[in-house]
Design a protein around this motif. Structure first.
Motif, short mmCIF file in Angstrom:
data_model
loop_
_atom_site.label_atom_id
_atom_site.label_comp_id
_atom_site.label_asym_id
_atom_site.label_seq_id
_atom_site.Cartn_x
_atom_site.Cartn_y
_atom_site.Cartn_z
N UNK A 1 -15.19 56.61 23.98
CA UNK A 1 -15.43 55.80 25.18
C UNK A 1 -16.52 54.75 24.97
N UNK A 2 -17.08 54.70 23.77
CA UNK A 2 -18.25 53.83 23.55
C UNK A 2 -17.95 52.36 23.82
N UNK A 3 -16.83 51.85 23.29
CA UNK A 3 -16.54 50.43 23.46
C UNK A 3 -16.37 50.07 24.93
N UNK A 4 -15.75 50.96 25.68
CA UNK A 4 -15.61 50.72 27.12
C UNK A 4 -16.95 50.72 27.82
N UNK A 5 -17.84 51.62 27.43
CA UNK A 5 -19.17 51.68 28.04
C UNK A 5 -19.97 50.42 27.73
N UNK A 6 -19.87 49.95 26.50
CA UNK A 6 -20.59 48.72 26.14
C UNK A 6 -20.01 47.52 26.88
N UNK A 7 -18.69 47.48 27.02
CA UNK A 7 -18.06 46.37 27.75
C UNK A 7 -18.52 46.35 29.20
N UNK A 8 -18.69 47.54 29.79
CA UNK A 8 -19.14 47.61 31.18
C UNK A 8 -20.60 47.22 31.33
N UNK A 9 -21.40 47.44 30.28
CA UNK A 9 -22.84 47.16 30.37
C UNK A 9 -23.20 45.72 30.04
N UNK A 10 -22.30 45.00 29.36
CA UNK A 10 -22.63 43.66 28.90
C UNK A 10 -21.76 42.62 29.61
N UNK A 11 -22.35 41.51 30.05
CA UNK A 11 -21.60 40.54 30.84
C UNK A 11 -20.80 39.53 30.04
N UNK A 12 -20.93 39.57 28.72
CA UNK A 12 -20.26 38.57 27.88
C UNK A 12 -19.20 39.24 27.01
N UNK A 13 -18.22 38.49 26.47
CA UNK A 13 -17.28 39.07 25.51
C UNK A 13 -18.02 39.62 24.30
N UNK A 14 -17.58 40.78 23.82
CA UNK A 14 -18.23 41.43 22.68
C UNK A 14 -17.19 41.67 21.59
#
Length: 402
Positions: free
Chosen positions: A175-188
């Motif tokens: 679930x890490x990538x989803x958690x990072x996507x939710x925490x960051x406002x820009x494309x990663x």
């Protein structure tokens, strides 16, 4: 340029705009006359182009020409403030973060030590490191258009899980990538660290202008980046270039390599092999200094390159043979035009090590690619992350067809 028709004036203007912007990135400030000559545009068309780019906020006047006969001319440059991109370089010991403006200038950096951090704090680590660089740049998260994160190993595109990097705690959650996507406002975006070092060398360093090359990296682990026809080759699971797992002559077979997080090439020529080679030659690596495997190996190789005789010369010989043994297998399959040697445990050997590896590879491989030392010495993984993020950001921001 979606929604436009190739060959229309709008598309042609956008193509000329991008050509001029790329020239400004490559050469720095240019006059209208110089831009016209480099693009082949007439003076009136070049003037219209610059007026258009200035009105869009993409270029600014930075001064005038001096020291030449005739009237001075205005100089135009990329407006770096129009967009920003960020990069992260992740290791078990620390996260380095940097922010660059769209012209490529690094405007903020930050380093977050992470040894012993709990595995469940990865999202916090990433956001803290990014925020540190953003603050140093005098910006906010919202000012960052794109973020590229470099890690050991690679995220499997089919599962989203990190592979080939069991030594990086906390980064293996599904679930890490989803958690990072939710925490960051820009494309990663996520990329292998050695691949990013190759991006830096391709954009700014020893591989500039080369379409087919291999970068061999040695720090905490042995890895490679493979560039074919100008593009990174990542493989089906992202594991292309994980050459530390490569079975090679001179070491016992390592089985269940992903569990061992090692392989034949790693055992033969990885950073942890250097102290063993030194002791076999009667040297005492502990007298040079302590630290991680990579730090000890780097200090040993640097000392050996400086002395380059006796046991230290023999150490360089043995190390070069080990590196060339693995490289020979890669060269046999890939037939690259260039091999770039990078990473501190290789770069510390300088020309004495490079020449030895070249000589050994000439004996072991059917083809004879040219070997060079990497020239992006300061934080190449982080610089590659910035270059990767900037490339996409520029494609978006410099598109004047919309």
């Amino acid at each position: 340029m979606a929604g436009t028709t190739p060959g229309t004036p709008r598309v042609l203007r956008a193509m000329n705009d991008r050509a001029a912007l790329d020239l400004l990135l490559e050469h720095g400030p240019l006059s209208r006359t110089r831009i016209g000559r480099l693009t082949g545009l007439s003076k009136p068309t070049a003037s219209q182009l610059l007026a258009r780019l200035e009105a869009a906020g993409l270029v600014v006047v930075t001064g005038t020409t001096e020291g030449r006969p005739g009237p001075s001319a205005q100089l135009y440059a990329i407006n770096g403030h129009v967009a920003h991109a960020a990069g992260l370089d992740v290791t078990p010991e620390r996260i380095r973060a940097a922010v660059a403006d769209v012209a490529g200038a690094a405007v903020g950096e930050f380093e977050l030590p992470t040894p012993g951090r709990r595995a469940d704090s990865v999202v916090r680590q990433v956001t803290d490191a990014l925020d540190g660089a953003v603050k140093a740049a005098g910006l906010t998260r919202a000012d960052v258009h794109r973020l590229v994160i470099g890690t050991p190993g690679a995220f499997d595109p089919s599962t989203g899980r990190l592979r080939y990097a069991s030594h990086l705690p906390g980064w293996h959650s599904p679930t890490l990538l989803g958690e990072l996507a939710a925490a960051l406002p820009m494309p990663v975006e996520y990329e292998n660290d050695v691949n990013l070092a190759a991006v830096a060398e391709q954009c700014l360093g020893a591989a500039r202008g080369h379409e087919n090359f291999v970068l061999l990296w040695n720090e905490e682990g042995l890895g490679a980046a493979v560039v074919i026809n100008g593009r990174l080759h990542r493989g089906f699971t992202g594991g292309a270039g994980e050459v530390g797992f490569l079975p090679v002559p001179g070491t016992p077979l390592v089985r269940r390599v992903t569990k061992a997080n090692s392989g034949g090439f790693q055992e033969l020529a990885g950073a942890q092999a250097l102290p063993r080679l030194a002791r076999d030659l009667g040297l005492a690596p502990e007298e040079i200094g302590g630290g991680t495997h990579a730090e000890v190996a780097t200090a040993l190789v640097a000392r050996a390159a400086e002395i380059d005789s006796g046991a230290y010369g023999q150490l360089l010989d043995a190390y070069a043979t080990g590196l060339a043994t693995g490289l020979a297998s890669m060269v046999a399959v890939l037939d690259p035009e260039l091999v770039v040697l990078s990473g501190e445990a290789v770069a510390a050997g300088g020309e004495p090590l490079r020449a030895r590896v070249q000589a050994e590879l000439t004996e072991l491989a059917a083809s004879r690619p040219r070997l060079v030392l990497g020239s992006v010495r300061r934080r190449p993984v982080l610089r590659g992350a910035l270059e990767s993020a900037l490339a996409t950001t520029r494609d978006e921001v410099f598109d004047t067809s919309r």
